[in-house]
Enzyme design. Structure first.
Site, PDB file in Angstrom:
ATOM      1  N   PRO A 207       0.787  -1.252   0.000  1.00  0.00           N
ATOM      2  CA  PRO A 207       0.000   0.000   0.000  1.00  0.00           C
ATOM      3  C   PRO A 207       0.814   1.294   0.000  1.00  0.00           C
ATOM      4  CG  PRO A 207       0.061  -0.915   2.194  1.00  0.00           C
ATOM      5  CD  PRO A 207       0.760  -1.919   1.313  1.00  0.00           C
ATOM      6  N   CYS A 208       1.481   1.579  -1.106  1.00  0.00           N
ATOM      7  CA  CYS A 208       2.225   2.839  -1.218  1.00  0.00           C
ATOM      8  C   CYS A 208       1.284   4.042  -1.223  1.00  0.00           C
ATOM      9  CB  CYS A 208       3.108   2.836  -2.457  1.00  0.00           C
ATOM     10  SG  CYS A 208       2.244   2.558  -4.015  1.00  0.00           S
ATOM     11  N   HIS A 209      -0.006   3.802  -1.461  1.00  0.00           N
ATOM     12  CA  HIS A 209      -0.973   4.913  -1.450  1.00  0.00           C
ATOM     13  C   HIS A 209      -1.164   5.470  -0.040  1.00  0.00           C
ATOM     14  CE1 HIS A 209      -3.409   1.281  -0.619  1.00  0.00           C
ATOM     15  NE2 HIS A 209      -4.180   2.087   0.092  1.00  0.00           N
TER      16      HIS A 209
END
Length: 241
Positions: A207-209
């Site tokens: 989850p780089c978001h």
């Protein structure tokens, strides 16, 4: 001798050798060889040179070429609320979840034609692609907060370290680049952390978001800032239920 060669082939002998080696590497990757195996089999002892030559001649990194063209890898494009996503899997793990047009947009020009989707029947790679599609569908429906799939993102040891830390950020929460740097043990590495974060090849599952600016602002995202906001809003809503 080299002048005669250049007159006949319109290139220097060294340039011709590079083309021959990269062509051999492509064949090896298509047959399912690892990136390092393909580099070694094509005569490279310096991986950095192999990477640079391969990218220059093919328009993409060798790992991406393997994902798209290897005969033992399954891939499919799935429609989602943030746009179509290409899912790629080997027999062991998910290799990639990215916008379906990411290569074309990043290259800024036509590259080798991306092969058609292919889910290999009765094969672990195909099962993983279908499982990923199912879990992503549940995620977008607000029915899943964690993914139960083996992941194998291809990158440097530093990138791998950052991507591992990304997976420790809980659903519905965010961290700044500075906080992520502290999580990796180097509070002065914010810039390098940001570059590694932007190179994440497995969106959503890694989850780089969930990484935002120190002031709370959204920052770059492969699928676009609107997609990043949608994902964060989705997760925030999920934690409030």
């Amino acid at each position: 001798m080299s002048l005669v060669f250049k007159r006949y082939y319109d290139m220097k002998p060294a340039e011709y050798l590079i083309q021959v080696r990269i062509a051999a590497a492509k064949q090896a990757l298509q047959a399912g060889a690892s990136v390092f195996g393909a580099a070694a089999d094509s005569g490279y002892t310096n991986y950095s040179s192999f990477y640079a030559h391969f990218r220059k001649l093919s328009g993409m990194p060798p790992a991406k070429y393997r994902q798209l063209f290897a005969q033992n890898i399954s891939r499919a494009v799935m429609d989602t609320p943030i746009g179509p996503l290409r899912i790629v899997a080997s027999q062991d793990a998910i290799l990639c979840v990215e916008p379906a047009n990411y290569l074309e947009k990043k290259a800024g020009q036509a590259i080798e034609q991306v092969p058609a989707d292919r889910i290999i029947p009765n094969d672990r790679s195909g099962d993983l692609v279908k499982a990923c599609m199912r879990e992503l569908k549940e995620y977008f429906a607000g029915q899943r907060q964690r993914f139960d799939l083996p992941l194998s993102p291809e990158g440097t040891s530093f990138q791998q370290k950052v991507w591992q830390q990304l997976q420790q950020i809980p659903y519905g929460e965010t961290r700044s680049y500075q906080q992520l740097a502290e999580m990796t043990g180097d509070k002065n590495a914010s810039r390098a952390i940001g570059l590694a974060n932007n190179c994440n090849p497995i969106l959503i599952l890694i989850p780089c978001h969930r990484v935002i600016g120190a002031d709370g602002s959204l920052t770059g995202y492969a699928a676009g800032l609107a997609a990043k906001k949608l994902l964060l809003d989705l997760e925030k809503g999920g934690t409030e239920k």
